[in-house]
Design an enzyme around this catalytic site. Structure first.
Site, PDB file in Angstrom:
ATOM      1  N   GLN A  15      -1.784   1.553   0.440  1.00 30.47           N
ATOM      2  CA  GLN A  15      -0.984   1.842   1.644  1.00 30.47           C
ATOM      3  C   GLN A  15      -0.516   0.511   2.234  1.00 30.47           C
ATOM      4  O   GLN A  15      -1.351  -0.317   2.604  1.00 30.47           O
ATOM      5  CB  GLN A  15      -1.884   2.582   2.632  1.00 30.47           C
ATOM      6  N   SER A  18       0.124  -1.984   7.576  1.00 31.53           N
ATOM      7  CA  SER A  18      -0.219  -3.043   8.538  1.00 31.53           C
ATOM      8  C   SER A  18       0.461  -4.367   8.205  1.00 31.53           C
ATOM      9  O   SER A  18       0.658  -4.706   7.038  1.00 31.53           O
ATOM     10  CB  SER A  18      -1.733  -3.282   8.537  1.00 31.53           C
ATOM     11  N   SER A  21      -5.832  -2.401   1.161  1.00 26.13           N
ATOM     12  CA  SER A  21      -6.986  -2.108   0.295  1.00 26.13           C
ATOM     13  C   SER A  21      -6.504  -1.759  -1.109  1.00 26.13           C
ATOM     14  O   SER A  21      -5.519  -1.028  -1.269  1.00 26.13           O
ATOM     15  CB  SER A  21      -7.777  -0.922   0.848  1.00 26.13           C
ATOM     16  N   GLU A  81      -5.442  10.352   6.481  1.00 26.87           N
ATOM     17  CA  GLU A  81      -6.371   9.225   6.330  1.00 26.87           C
ATOM     18  C   GLU A  81      -7.607   9.436   7.205  1.00 26.87           C
ATOM     19  O   GLU A  81      -8.742   9.194   6.793  1.00 26.87           O
ATOM     20  CB  GLU A  81      -5.677   7.914   6.728  1.00 26.87           C
ATOM     21  N   GLU A 108     -10.909   2.432  19.466  1.00 28.34           N
ATOM     22  CA  GLU A 108     -10.196   2.507  20.755  1.00 28.34           C
ATOM     23  C   GLU A 108      -8.935   3.362  20.590  1.00 28.34           C
ATOM     24  O   GLU A 108      -8.622   4.207  21.444  1.00 28.34           O
ATOM     25  CB  GLU A 108      -9.800   1.102  21.248  1.00 28.34           C
TER      26      GLU A 108
HETATM   27  C1  FAD Z   1     -11.521  -2.678   5.625  1.00 31.74           C
HETATM   28  C2  FAD Z   1     -10.101  -2.473   6.097  1.00 31.74           C
HETATM   29  C3  FAD Z   1      -9.198  -1.873   5.244  1.00 31.74           C
HETATM   30  C4  FAD Z   1      -7.880  -1.690   5.652  1.00 31.74           C
HETATM   31  N1  FAD Z   1      -6.999  -1.145   4.752  1.00 31.74           N
HETATM   32  C5  FAD Z   1      -5.703  -1.035   5.111  1.00 31.74           C
HETATM   33  C6  FAD Z   1      -4.741  -0.562   4.148  1.00 31.74           C
HETATM   34  O1  FAD Z   1      -5.088  -0.220   3.006  1.00 31.74           O
HETATM   35  N2  FAD Z   1      -3.446  -0.515   4.518  1.00 31.74           N
HETATM   36  C7  FAD Z   1      -3.031  -0.870   5.758  1.00 31.74           C
HETATM   37  O2  FAD Z   1      -1.836  -0.774   6.022  1.00 31.74           O
HETATM   38  N3  FAD Z   1      -3.894  -1.333   6.685  1.00 31.74           N
HETATM   39  C8  FAD Z   1      -5.224  -1.426   6.396  1.00 31.74           C
HETATM   40  N4  FAD Z   1      -6.129  -1.911   7.305  1.00 31.74           N
HETATM   41  C9  FAD Z   1      -5.628  -2.368   8.602  1.00 31.74           C
HETATM   42  C10 FAD Z   1      -6.034  -1.501   9.797  1.00 31.74           C
HETATM   43  O3  FAD Z   1      -5.320  -0.309   9.809  1.00 31.74           O
HETATM   44  C11 FAD Z   1      -5.775  -2.353  11.044  1.00 31.74           C
HETATM   45  O4  FAD Z   1      -6.641  -3.459  10.991  1.00 31.74           O
HETATM   46  C12 FAD Z   1      -6.031  -1.571  12.307  1.00 31.74           C
HETATM   47  O5  FAD Z   1      -5.059  -0.579  12.491  1.00 31.74           O
HETATM   48  C13 FAD Z   1      -6.043  -2.491  13.551  1.00 31.74           C
HETATM   49  O6  FAD Z   1      -4.936  -3.325  13.588  1.00 31.74           O
HETATM   50  P1  FAD Z   1      -5.079  -4.896  13.843  1.00 31.74           P
HETATM   51  O7  FAD Z   1      -6.089  -5.412  12.863  1.00 31.74           O
HETATM   52  O8  FAD Z   1      -3.719  -5.493  13.815  1.00 31.74           O
HETATM   53  O9  FAD Z   1      -5.718  -5.031  15.293  1.00 31.74           O
HETATM   54  P2  FAD Z   1      -4.933  -4.954  16.673  1.00 31.74           P
HETATM   55  O10 FAD Z   1      -4.012  -3.774  16.646  1.00 31.74           O
HETATM   56  O11 FAD Z   1      -4.337  -6.283  16.980  1.00 31.74           O
HETATM   57  O12 FAD Z   1      -6.107  -4.630  17.683  1.00 31.74           O
HETATM   58  C14 FAD Z   1      -6.958  -5.651  18.237  1.00 31.74           C
HETATM   59  C15 FAD Z   1      -7.891  -5.004  19.234  1.00 31.74           C
HETATM   60  O13 FAD Z   1      -7.131  -4.423  20.323  1.00 31.74           O
HETATM   61  C16 FAD Z   1      -7.464  -3.051  20.466  1.00 31.74           C
HETATM   62  N5  FAD Z   1      -6.265  -2.272  20.829  1.00 31.74           N
HETATM   63  C17 FAD Z   1      -5.040  -2.367  20.266  1.00 31.74           C
HETATM   64  N6  FAD Z   1      -4.183  -1.490  20.859  1.00 31.74           N
HETATM   65  C18 FAD Z   1      -4.907  -0.822  21.776  1.00 31.74           C
HETATM   66  C19 FAD Z   1      -4.596   0.219  22.715  1.00 31.74           C
HETATM   67  N7  FAD Z   1      -3.358   0.736  22.764  1.00 31.74           N
HETATM   68  N8  FAD Z   1      -5.571   0.679  23.532  1.00 31.74           N
HETATM   69  C20 FAD Z   1      -6.837   0.160  23.477  1.00 31.74           C
HETATM   70  N9  FAD Z   1      -7.186  -0.846  22.606  1.00 31.74           N
HETATM   71  C21 FAD Z   1      -6.240  -1.319  21.774  1.00 31.74           C
HETATM   72  C22 FAD Z   1      -7.964  -2.605  19.118  1.00 31.74           C
HETATM   73  O14 FAD Z   1      -8.808  -1.468  19.217  1.00 31.74           O
HETATM   74  C23 FAD Z   1      -8.702  -3.853  18.632  1.00 31.74           C
HETATM   75  O15 FAD Z   1     -10.005  -3.879  19.181  1.00 31.74           O
HETATM   76  C24 FAD Z   1      -7.459  -2.091   6.951  1.00 31.74           C
HETATM   77  C25 FAD Z   1      -8.383  -2.687   7.814  1.00 31.74           C
HETATM   78  C26 FAD Z   1      -9.688  -2.872   7.394  1.00 31.74           C
HETATM   79  C27 FAD Z   1     -10.665  -3.517   8.351  1.00 31.74           C
END
Ligand code: FAD
Length: 414
Positions: free
Chosen positions: A119, A122, A154, A237, A383
């Site tokens: 996928q 991100s 992933s 998902e 969150e």
């Molecule tokens: C092991 C793993 C596998 C993954 N695999 C995939 C994959 O295969 N494909 C893919 O596309 N992505 C993947 N991801 C990405 C994952 O979907 C994102 O990491 C996740 O959606 C959070 O985005 P970010 O890391 O940019 O954090 P951010 O969005 O920057 O968030 C940072 C912090 O702010 C908080 N926050 C953000 N917005 C809000 C809100 N509106 N209200 C309250 N709190 C908020 C979050 O909860 C978090 O604590 C993976 C992540 C991990 C850890």
């Protein structure tokens, strides 16, 4: 609703599984042969329509199929181990939005695991706010040319196909200017590089897309409909990440095994703990075991209540509970081990996730503790799950969304 949905009950479904096993038995034929036969019998995902690996039944009835296979076979294939993203998210998205020839080509190979899927949603500046992503797809004749950077993808290094979300119109508000593509991961210009996690494994990757050409018929839905298609992927998902609904296969199974080995009656004995400390630990193990079984039952109820089709926000309940519970369970696992929990296996090697060495239960417990940190991030953070539940299930007021109606190109970015 198909006719079969009205007429097939448990007894007939079990008969159909036995007919499958008479034709292709997993103990006797290879994985692809067995899974292809399972697909052809409509027993791959029973809630899909007939002709596409299903029978148009409710999703909860899949557990009858799995149970009947387990009664008669030693070789059991787990969807999560074979093709987690392809089966959990790719298949329902393809089923709902792809052209007929892609359904016929892709669905059986997803189920057999011949094609692994990933996928590509991100980006470095678009995770929770994935609709704000910047990867651009520009039309070139009938094709699209894509440039951008994806992250946390992933198993992209093992994948044949990706679900790719890209911006096709920066002049529209962020949700309206997206399109959803099927990307052949072997296309020229796709550059996959490992990212190492806290465990030392590289399960996931950053993926650079440099002038990648995608044929025009590989848009799912229509141009500009990408957000709607992405929601189908994301809702599925969350159900997939919400965990198992099979009693006895809950999250706490590993914890119970650890207790048997490391607890007071195990070979390592009480490890210098007082009777009172042991009682507290036993109490904590039992409490988390009960919570884990309750999650399994909740998942079962959700699946039985769901009609054939795509899940709604209810999948977020299981995803949220699973993530938080697994963290508590793996933390308790370290408490059982005691001070040895501070030492991490053999020197923190950097390697691909699939190159796992054989580990002891103790080593696994340490690895699981570190891996569980990601549960409340992957597939949407806890969150964000709470926000979805608050707004879409409890009907609470929504978050302020000041950029909702602004053209994406005019949204200020850091
Ligand atoms: C092991 C793993 C596998 C993954 N695999 C995939 C994959 O295969 N494909 C893919 O596309 N992505 C993947 N991801 C990405 C994952 O979907 C994102 O990491 C996740 O959606 C959070 O985005 P970010 O890391 O940019 O954090 P951010 O969005 O920057 O968030 C940072 C912090 O702010 C908080 N926050 C953000 N917005 C809000 C809100 N509106 N209200 C309250 N709190 C908020 C979050 O909860 C978090 O604590 C993976 C992540 C991990 C850890």
């Amino acid at each position: 609703m198909s006719d079969s949905k009205r007429t097939i009950g448990e007894a007939e479904l079990r008969d159909r599984v036995r007919a499958l096993l008479a034709q292709a038995h997993p103990d006797a034929v290879d994985r692809v042969t067995f899974r292809r036969a399972q697909y052809d019998h409509g027993l791959a995902w029973v809630h899909f329509p007939e002709g596409y690996g299903g029978l148009g039944l409710s999703p909860g009835m899949q557990s009858i199929v799995d149970d009947e296979i387990a009664l008669h076979a030693r070789t059991i294939y787990w969807n999560l181990a074979i093709n987690a993203i392809g089966i959990g998210m790719g298949a329902p998205t393809v089923m709902t939005y792809a052209a007929e020839h892609y359904k016929q080509q892709l669905l059986p190979r997803i189920f057999t695991g011949e094609d692994i899927w990933c996928q590509l949603f991100s980006e470095p500046s678009a995770g929770s706010d994935v609709a704000g992503l910047a990867t651009r797809a520009v039309r070139d004749g009938d094709d699209w040319i894509v440039n951008g950077q994806k992250v946390w993808a992933s198993i992209a290094h093992k994948s044949s196909w990706a679900m790719l979300l890209a911006r096709t119109d920066p002049n529209k508000p962020k949700h309206d200017g997206l399109s959803y593509f099927l990307l052949d991961m072997k296309s020229p210009g796709v550059d996959v590089r490992p990212l190492y996690q806290i465990t030392g494994d590289a399960e996931f990757n950053e993926v650079f897309l440099n002038d990648v050409r995608i044929p025009g018929d590989r848009i799912l839905g229509k141009e500009g409909m990408g957000w709607r298609v992405a929601i189908t992927t994301l809702m599925n998902e969350r159900v997939a990440l919400g965990g198992s609904s099979r009693p006895g296969h809950g999250l706490s199974e590993k914890l119970l095994n650890l207790w048997r080995e490391e607890g007071p009656s195990g070979p390592r004995g009480a490890d210098g703990r007082s009777a009172a400390e042991i009682a507290v630990l036993r109490d904590a193990v039992v409490r988390l075991h009960i919570e884990s079984e309750l999650l399994g039952i909740t998942n079962q109820r959700t699946k039985s209540a769901m009609r054939a089709g795509n899940p709604g926000p209810e999948g977020s309940v299981a995803k949220l509970v699973q993530a938080e519970l697994n963290k508590k369970i793996t933390e308790l696992g370290l408490e059982l081990i005691g001070s040895d929990a501070l030492v991490y296996e053999t020197g923190y090697p950097l390697r691909r996730g699939e190159d796992f060495p054989a580990r002891t239960r103790r080593e696994n417990a340490k690895h699981d503790f570190l891996r569980a940190r990601a549960n409340s991030i992957e597939g949407g953070t806890s969150e964000v799950m709470r926000n979805i539940l608050a707004e879409r299930m409890l009907g609470l007021p929504g978050e302020p969304r000041v950029d909702k109606d602004v053209a994406w190109k005019d949204i200020p970015r850091g």
